[in-house]
Design an enzyme around this catalytic site. Structure first.
Site, PDB file in Angstrom:
ATOM      1  CB  ALA A 163      -0.947  -0.010   1.191  1.00 29.99           C
TER       2      ALA A 163
ATOM      3  N   GLY B 293       1.916   1.611  -3.481  1.00 24.15           N
ATOM      4  CA  GLY B 293       0.739   1.941  -4.281  1.00 24.15           C
ATOM      5  C   GLY B 293       0.301   3.382  -4.114  1.00 24.15           C
ATOM      6  CG  ASP B 294       0.008   7.025  -0.781  1.00 21.15           C
ATOM      7  OD1 ASP B 294      -1.155   7.465  -0.915  1.00 21.15           O
ATOM      8  OD2 ASP B 294       0.956   7.721  -0.364  1.00 21.15           O
ATOM      9  CB  VAL B 295       4.493   6.889  -3.899  1.00 18.18           C
ATOM     10  CG1 VAL B 295       5.123   5.596  -4.358  1.00 18.18           C
ATOM     11  CG2 VAL B 295       5.280   8.077  -4.393  1.00 18.18           C
TER      12      VAL B 295
ATOM     13  CD  GLU C 258      -0.403  12.596  -4.497  1.00 20.20           C
ATOM     14  OE1 GLU C 258      -0.453  13.811  -4.784  1.00 20.20           O
ATOM     15  OE2 GLU C 258      -1.235  12.037  -3.774  1.00 20.20           O
TER      16      GLU C 258
END
Length: 157
Positions: free
Chosen positions: A14, A17-19, A22
């Site tokens: 995660a 995945g977040d970066v 974004e």
């Protein structure tokens, strides 16, 4: 030797995945002609908020294969941070989405990832409908409000 994604904690997936998401959001906005920093920030926030990610995940769930669903379950059930402006269930669905994105990135499934990302525009701003410019929803709608009991059990472990 690089570690396999299977050995990684779901929250680590995660985190990646977040970066990745974004970066896609910011690139998407720039490619669509947005250049003012304040506007970019306001719009990017709508894309990356937990409610939008959870709705996108719900939308793509029927199209995920067994492995992808397993990654979503791992991410959704991981014990981690605390939600800031949403409920726990929505936050966990968003974490499941981010874990899935991390999985796609590490396994080179770029086409699959882009297919999912390209569907997000229909969910952006739903929480803010009816509000004036510059206003945002203080609390996001819970994703469970939009799911039937059968759909909830499909992703529950």
């Amino acid at each position: 030797m690089p570690r396999s994604w299977q050995e990684m904690n779901a929250l680590t997936l995660a985190y990646l995945g977040d970066v990745v998401y974004e970066l896609w959001v910011r690139t998407h906005l720039l490619n669509n002609g947005y250049e003012k920093v304040n506007e970019l920030h306001r719009l990017a926030t709508q894309y990356v908020r937990a409610g939008t990610q959870a709705k996108l995940l719900h939308h793509i769930l029927p199209h995920l294969d067994e492995q992808e669903l397993s990654v979503v379950h791992r991410g959704r059930n991981a014990k981690g941070g605390h939600p800031k402006s949403t409920d726990v269930v929505t936050y966990r669905y968003a974490t499941g989405f981010e874990a899935l994105v991390g999985y796609w990135q590490l396994t080179g499934r770029t086409e699959r990832m882009l297919w999912a990302f390209e569907q997000v525009d229909q969910f952006v701003g739903e929480e803010d409908e009816g509000k004036g410019k510059g206003e945002t929803a203080k609390e996001e709608e819970s994703i469970t409000d939009a799911l039937s009991p059968a759909e909830q059990s499909e992703i529950d472990c």
